[in-house]
Design a protein around this motif. Structure first.
Motif, PDB file in Angstrom:
ATOM      1  N   TYR A  50      43.283  46.724  46.083  1.00 50.47           N
ATOM      2  CA  TYR A  50      43.718  46.110  44.824  1.00 50.47           C
ATOM      3  C   TYR A  50      43.452  44.607  44.814  1.00 50.47           C
ATOM      4  CZ  TYR A  50      46.718  44.893  40.880  1.00 50.47           C
ATOM      5  OH  TYR A  50      47.197  44.409  39.695  1.00 50.47           O
ATOM      6  N   TYR A  51      43.663  43.965  45.948  1.00 50.47           N
ATOM      7  CA  TYR A  51      43.557  42.515  45.982  1.00 50.47           C
ATOM      8  C   TYR A  51      42.198  42.000  46.449  1.00 50.47           C
ATOM      9  CZ  TYR A  51      48.570  42.178  45.129  1.00 50.47           C
ATOM     10  OH  TYR A  51      49.822  42.269  44.578  1.00 50.47           O
ATOM     11  N   TYR A  52      41.466  42.762  47.266  1.00 49.52           N
ATOM     12  CA  TYR A  52      40.268  42.219  47.884  1.00 49.52           C
ATOM     13  C   TYR A  52      38.965  42.905  47.466  1.00 49.52           C
ATOM     14  CZ  TYR A  52      43.685  39.927  50.866  1.00 49.52           C
ATOM     15  OH  TYR A  52      44.733  39.174  51.324  1.00 49.52           O
TER      16      TYR A  52
END
Length: 349
Positions: A50-52
Motif C-alpha cells: 500500500y505504501y511502497y
C-alpha cells in the motif's frame, strides 16, 4: 457442541470445530505459533504494497470512479492462500488422540488359618474369651482380603480342615460364626496335627505365596505329629508360618464360682516351641495378651502379606494430520486456479 468422531470422513466440517481442535494432543505444538505468524506476514505485505508499490496515475472523471462488490473478489486468492498455509501448519503440528490404557492384575496369596478351639480358649483374659476374640479378628482379616484364597483348620485334641482354600469370603465368615468348643471331642492341643492338616491342604497349591497363621494359647499336649517336624514339612512345601500365642501366663480368670466371682486358674504357655515353628517357617512369632494387641498383630500380617499388583501402561496414539493435509492441498489447487482467473492482480504479482 461437536465431538470428535474418529470415523468421520476427511471432508467433515467437524474437524474444524473448536471442541475437536481442543481435544487433540499435538506432536509438534510449537508449529501452531506459525498460524498467527502467517497472518502477521500478510498484513505486513499488504502495508508494504500500500505504501511502497509503484502507483500508476490515471486521470478519470469522478463519475467513472464507481466501485462494485466484485472488486473484493481480488482478495480471495490471498485469503485462500492464508487458509492453505494455516491448514498445512495444523497438519505439521501433528494433531493426535492419545488414550492411555492401564492393565492391572494381581497374583493372590493362599492363606490357611489354624485356630485352636481347645477348652483353655474359654479363658476370659480376652473379651469375652480367647476364642471369641480370635474369631472376631480372623473375621475382620478375611473381610480385608481380595483375590486371596483362604482356608480354615480347627484343632484341639485332633485337627481337621473346616474350609478348603476358597475366595468365597461370605462362606468363610459363616464358618467362623459356627466355630465352637464342641466341634472336636478329643481334649488337648494338637499343634503338630494342625500344621500337618494345613500342609496337606496347601501342598498342591500353585500359588507363589503360601501362608499359614497358627493361633493357639498353650502347649502341644495331643496329636501324633511333633510340632517341629510338622513345621519343617510345611517349610519344605514353601509355606510361611506366623504363630500367635493368645493369653497371659500365671493366674487367669476361667469361669465363675457360686457367688459370681471369677475362678482363677494357672495357665502355662510353651513360647519356645511357637517361636521355633515361626523361625522354621520363615514367618514371625507374636505374643498377645488382649483384644487390641491381637487386632494389631493381624493388621501387621495383613500388611506383610499383600498380593503383588502388577501394572502395565501403554498409550494408543492415532494421528489425524492427513485430514488437514488433504484440505491444504485442495486449497492450494484452488489458489492456483484463482491466480489464473480474473481475480489475479497483475500489477502486484
Amino acid at each position: 457442541m461437536d465431538e470428535l468422531n474418529t470415523t468421520d470422513p476427511w471432508y467433515s466440517l467437524t474437524w474444524f470445530s473448536p471442541s475437536t481442535l481442543s481435544a487433540f494432543t499435538w506432536g509438534q505444538p510449537l508449529v501452531l505459533y506459525g498460524i498467527p505468524g502467517v497472518l502477521i506476514l500478510f498484513i505486513i505485505r499488504w502495508l508494504m504494497r500500500y505504501y511502497y508499490n509503484q502507483k500508476l496515475p490515471v486521470a478519470l472523471a469522478q463519475k467513472d470512479l464507481n466501485s462494485t462488490a466484485l472488486a473484493w473478489f481480488r482478495l480471495l486468492p490471498e485469503v485462500v492462500f492464508i487458509l492453505m498455509m494455516a491448514l498445512l501448519l495444523i497438519a505439521l503440528a501433528r494433531p493426535q488422540k492419545t488414550n492411555e490404557k492401564v492393565e492391572q492384575w494381581t497374583e493372590g496369596i493362599d492363606i490357611m488359618l489354624a485356630l485352636d478351639i481347645s477348652q483353655s480358649m474359654q479363658i476370659e483374659d480376652f473379651t469375652p474369651n480367647r476364642l471369641a476374640a480370635a474369631k472376631e479378628v480372623a473375621h475382620n482379616f478375611v473381610s480385608g482380603r481380595t483375590q486371596d484364597r483362604i482356608g480354615i483348620v480347627v484343632f484341639s485334641g485332633d485337627a481337621f480342615s473346616l474350609a478348603p482354600l476358597t475366595t468365597d469370603y461370605d462362606l468363610l465368615k459363616n464358618y467362623f460364626d459356627e466355630i465352637n468348643f464342641e466341634m472336636i471331642e478329643n481334649r488337648g492341643t494338637a499343634i503338630g496335627s494342625a500344621l500337618g492338616v494345613l500342609t496337606n491342604r496347601m501342598r498342591e497349591s500353585e500359588s507363589k505365596s503360601k501362608v499359614a497363621i497358627l493361633i493357639s494359647d498353650g502347649d502341644n499336649t495331643a496329636g501324633n505329629i511333633d510340632p517341629i517336624t510338622a513345621a519343617e514339612l510345611a517349610s519344605a512345601y514353601g509355606i510361611k508360618i506366623y504363630t500367635i500365642i493368645v493369653g497371659k501366663e500365671g493366674m487367669v480368670p476361667f469361669g465363675k464360682d457360686f457367688f459370681g466371682r471369677p475362678n482363677m486358674v494357672e495357665n502355662t504357655v510353651d513360647e519356645t516351641t511357637m517361636r521355633k515353628i515361626a523361625d522354621i517357617g520363615g514367618g514371625q512369632f507374636f505374643r498377645v495378651t488382649d483384644n487390641e494387641a491381637l487386632s494389631t498383630v493381624f493388621a501387621q500380617i495383613d500388611a506383610f502379606e499383600k498380593a503383588e499388583i502388577k501394572e502395565t501402561r501403554f498409550k494408543d496414539t492415532s494421528d489425524y494430520y492427513y485430514n488437514y493435509l488433504v484440505w491444504a492441498i485442495l486449497f492450494f489447487l484452488l489458489w492456483l486456479a484463482l491466480k489464473s482467473s480474473f481475480m489475479s492482480n497483475i500489477l502486484q504479482d
